[in-house]
Design an enzyme around this catalytic site. Structure first.
Site, PDB file in Angstrom:
ATOM      1  N   CYS A  82     -11.563  -7.235  -3.582  1.00 54.65           N
ATOM      2  CA  CYS A  82     -10.730  -7.299  -4.633  1.00 54.65           C
ATOM      3  C   CYS A  82     -10.675  -8.785  -5.253  1.00 54.65           C
ATOM      4  O   CYS A  82     -10.180  -9.034  -6.496  1.00 54.65           O
ATOM      5  CB  CYS A  82      -9.264  -6.735  -4.470  1.00 54.65           C
TER       6      CYS A  82
ATOM      7  N   HIS B 293      -4.256 -10.265  -9.686  1.00 50.90           N
ATOM      8  CA  HIS B 293      -4.945  -8.775  -9.331  1.00 50.90           C
ATOM      9  C   HIS B 293      -3.879  -7.828  -8.988  1.00 50.90           C
ATOM     10  O   HIS B 293      -2.657  -8.082  -8.645  1.00 50.90           O
ATOM     11  CB  HIS B 293      -5.695  -9.035  -7.622  1.00 50.90           C
TER      12      HIS B 293
ATOM     13  N   ASN C  51      -5.086   0.132  -8.659  1.00 50.17           N
ATOM     14  CA  ASN C  51      -5.709  -1.347  -8.079  1.00 50.17           C
ATOM     15  C   ASN C  51      -7.140  -0.899  -8.288  1.00 50.17           C
ATOM     16  O   ASN C  51      -8.103  -0.093  -7.737  1.00 50.17           O
ATOM     17  CB  ASN C  51      -5.426  -1.127  -6.701  1.00 50.17           C
TER      18      ASN C  51
HETATM   19  O1  UT7 Z   1      -5.945  -4.683  -3.195  1.00 45.74           O
HETATM   20  C1  UT7 Z   1      -6.272  -5.470  -1.974  1.00 45.74           C
HETATM   21  C2  UT7 Z   1      -5.121  -5.652  -0.924  1.00 45.74           C
HETATM   22  N1  UT7 Z   1      -4.317  -4.386  -0.890  1.00 45.74           N
HETATM   23  C3  UT7 Z   1      -2.917  -4.623  -0.920  1.00 45.74           C
HETATM   24  O2  UT7 Z   1      -2.507  -5.535  -1.233  1.00 45.74           O
HETATM   25  C4  UT7 Z   1      -2.233  -3.484  -0.682  1.00 45.74           C
HETATM   26  C5  UT7 Z   1      -0.965  -3.999  -0.002  1.00 45.74           C
HETATM   27  N2  UT7 Z   1       0.222  -2.926   0.710  1.00 45.74           N
HETATM   28  C6  UT7 Z   1       0.853  -2.142  -0.088  1.00 45.74           C
HETATM   29  O3  UT7 Z   1       0.693  -2.261  -1.369  1.00 45.74           O
HETATM   30  C7  UT7 Z   1       1.616  -1.217   0.617  1.00 45.74           C
HETATM   31  O4  UT7 Z   1       1.617  -1.861   1.985  1.00 45.74           O
HETATM   32  C8  UT7 Z   1       1.649   0.319   0.505  1.00 45.74           C
HETATM   33  C9  UT7 Z   1       1.910   0.630  -0.738  1.00 45.74           C
HETATM   34  C10 UT7 Z   1       0.208   0.597   0.833  1.00 45.74           C
HETATM   35  C11 UT7 Z   1       2.610   0.884   1.323  1.00 45.74           C
HETATM   36  O5  UT7 Z   1       3.871   0.639   1.186  1.00 45.74           O
HETATM   37  P1  UT7 Z   1       4.821  -0.039   2.324  1.00 45.74           P
HETATM   38  O6  UT7 Z   1       6.099  -0.199   1.619  1.00 45.74           O
HETATM   39  O7  UT7 Z   1       4.328  -1.326   2.850  1.00 45.74           O
HETATM   40  O8  UT7 Z   1       4.849   1.349   3.234  1.00 45.74           O
HETATM   41  P2  UT7 Z   1       4.661   1.563   4.849  1.00 45.74           P
HETATM   42  O9  UT7 Z   1       3.271   1.484   5.066  1.00 45.74           O
HETATM   43  O10 UT7 Z   1       5.613   0.335   5.550  1.00 45.74           O
HETATM   44  O11 UT7 Z   1       5.590   2.648   4.949  1.00 45.74           O
HETATM   45  C12 UT7 Z   1       6.799   3.055   4.726  1.00 45.74           C
HETATM   46  C13 UT7 Z   1       7.118   4.561   5.019  1.00 45.74           C
HETATM   47  C14 UT7 Z   1       6.463   5.168   6.509  1.00 45.74           C
HETATM   48  O12 UT7 Z   1       7.469   6.049   6.768  1.00 45.74           O
HETATM   49  P3  UT7 Z   1       8.383   5.869   8.076  1.00 45.74           P
HETATM   50  O13 UT7 Z   1       7.417   5.297   9.401  1.00 45.74           O
HETATM   51  O14 UT7 Z   1       9.194   4.813   7.527  1.00 45.74           O
HETATM   52  O15 UT7 Z   1       8.969   7.141   8.343  1.00 45.74           O
HETATM   53  C15 UT7 Z   1       5.220   5.539   5.960  1.00 45.74           C
HETATM   54  O16 UT7 Z   1       4.767   6.778   6.686  1.00 45.74           O
HETATM   55  O17 UT7 Z   1       6.275   5.160   4.030  1.00 45.74           O
HETATM   56  C16 UT7 Z   1       5.482   6.265   4.795  1.00 45.74           C
HETATM   57  N3  UT7 Z   1       4.500   6.368   3.405  1.00 45.74           N
HETATM   58  C17 UT7 Z   1       4.350   7.122   2.642  1.00 45.74           C
HETATM   59  N4  UT7 Z   1       5.306   8.139   2.133  1.00 45.74           N
HETATM   60  C18 UT7 Z   1       5.028   8.596   1.090  1.00 45.74           C
HETATM   61  C19 UT7 Z   1       3.308   5.540   3.683  1.00 45.74           C
HETATM   62  N5  UT7 Z   1       2.618   5.935   2.539  1.00 45.74           N
HETATM   63  C20 UT7 Z   1       3.217   6.958   1.700  1.00 45.74           C
HETATM   64  C21 UT7 Z   1       3.062   7.574   0.765  1.00 45.74           C
HETATM   65  N6  UT7 Z   1       4.019   8.585   0.304  1.00 45.74           N
HETATM   66  N7  UT7 Z   1       1.827   7.514   0.118  1.00 45.74           N
END
Ligand code: UT7
Length: 322
Positions: free
Chosen positions: A114, A249, A279
């Site tokens: 990225c 980004h 993204n």
């Molecule tokens: O471009 C290159 C660099 N990439 C990035 O910068 C991406 C960085 N990361 C992110 O943008 C975020 O971490 C994500 C959008 C990918 C995920 O968001 P988050 O707030 O970090 O969520 P998480 O992974 O901590 O998950 C929180 C909860 C989990 O459920 P529990 O364990 O709390 O019950 C996940 O299973 O959300 C759940 N979850 C979802 N729920 C609905 C994870 N993905 C999803 C989804 N829909 N798509």
């Protein structure tokens, strides 16, 4: 007079097909409200079957060439940033060179995920400063949708396709004020995309799809981008208030908002495109830059901070007097 690189043209291309959060919620267990709240993304573009990184790059490049009012043949160097090249080789840069019917120029690809377009800008800046090139075309072009596991809700909600372009020219006036690029390969396991065709026997079964520990990437991204802001301002002896525009980004609105807070900037000074693009990896910064140049938000002589973070990890910034 010291040589500097100035932006003389920009371009952008987004494929026609729109994939909404609603569409994705039919593929994986997610919802529009979750995606909007956690990422800021509502829709993203998906490349058509016949499109490639080079075909999209060509459209963005031609727009930049037209804006700059130059002939393609005047370009000395083409740098394409992509993680989804048409072929392993020749480079997408060479394929683009041929498409633009340029006989004599240097063309190559940069792979910095990225952060690719910022890395490309940094390389271009060095070529121009040293006198090795006068006109450089930089492209970020990605077909992320073909590197996605559409059953993985942790990644398929985020990415989209597109291409951005910028044309730089040597000048005596201030243009690119500084670029800063960094890499730390120690984070490979947090964000990667295997290449099963060339993998060792033990890794042959891995799928060639983007694999990410999103939450961990998120935390490193916020801290790292905060540091690169400090580094960029310190190098140029500038204050936060000297920056007119932040062109980040487009990975996640929450990451972008953290950088804006660090700069004490209102979100009105931040160019946001991810709501309807997602993204687009190496294309995202240039797509956003192009949008704000073309709609007149970014004006000549304003100070613009471009920044990115991606797999590697790689990260970087470019401070530009537009
Ligand atoms: O471009 C290159 C660099 N990439 C990035 O910068 C991406 C960085 N990361 C992110 O943008 C975020 O971490 C994500 C959008 C990918 C995920 O968001 P988050 O707030 O970090 O969520 P998480 O992974 O901590 O998950 C929180 C909860 C989990 O459920 P529990 O364990 O709390 O019950 C996940 O299973 O959300 C759940 N979850 C979802 N729920 C609905 C994870 N993905 C999803 C989804 N829909 N798509």
């Amino acid at each position: 007079m010291k040589r500097c690189a100035r932006v003389i043209g920009s371009g952008g291309y987004l494929p026609e097909t729109i994939r909404t959060n609603e569409d994705i919620s039919k593929l994986v267990d997610t919802s529009d409200s979750w995606i909007v709240e956690r990422t800021g993304i509502k829709t993203r573009r998906i490349a058509g079957e016949d499109e490639t990184a080079a075909s999209m790059a060509e459209i963005a490049a031609r727009q930049a060439i037209e804006m700059a009012s130059i002939e393609a043949g005047e370009i000395d160097l083409i740098i394409v940033a992509t993680g989804s090249p048409d072929r392993v080789y020749p480079s997408t840069g060479c394929i683009l060179q041929h498409r633009l019917e340029i006989q004599q120029c240097v063309a190559f690809d940069v792979q910095a995920a990225c952060s690719g377009s910022i890395f490309a800008m940094s390389i271009a800046d060095q070529y121009i400063k040293t006198g090795a090139a006068d006109k450089v075309l930089i492209i970020g072009s990605e077909i992320c949708s073909r590197l996605i596991d559409w059953t993985d809700r942790g990644t398929c909600i985020l990415f989209g396709d597109g291409a951005g372009a910028v044309l730089l020219e040597s000048t005596d006036e201030p243009g690119i004020l500084s670029t800063h690029i960094h890499s730390d390969g120690g984070f490979e396991d947090l964000l990667y995309c295997p290449n099963p065709q060339v993998a060792t026997a033990s890794a042959k079964d891995e799928k060639g799809v983007i694999t990410m520990k999103g939450n961990e990437v998120f935390k490193v991204a916020v801290n790292t981008l905060g540091r690169i802001v400090d580094e960029t301002l310190a190098t140029n002896n500038l204050d936060k208030s000297d920056i007119d525009w932040l062109v980040p980004h487009q990975a996640n609105t929450r990451i972008i908002a953290a950088t804006a807070r660090k700069l004490k900037m209102s979100m009105d000074q931040v160019v946001l495109t991810l709501e309807n693009q997602g993204n687009t990896s190496s294309a995202s910064v240039l797509l956003a830059f192009n949008e704000a140049i073309r709609d007149g938000r970014i004006k000549r002589d304003q100070i613009v901070l471009l920044e990115a973070f991606g797999a590697g990890f790689t990260w970087g910034s470019a401070l530009i007097k537009y």
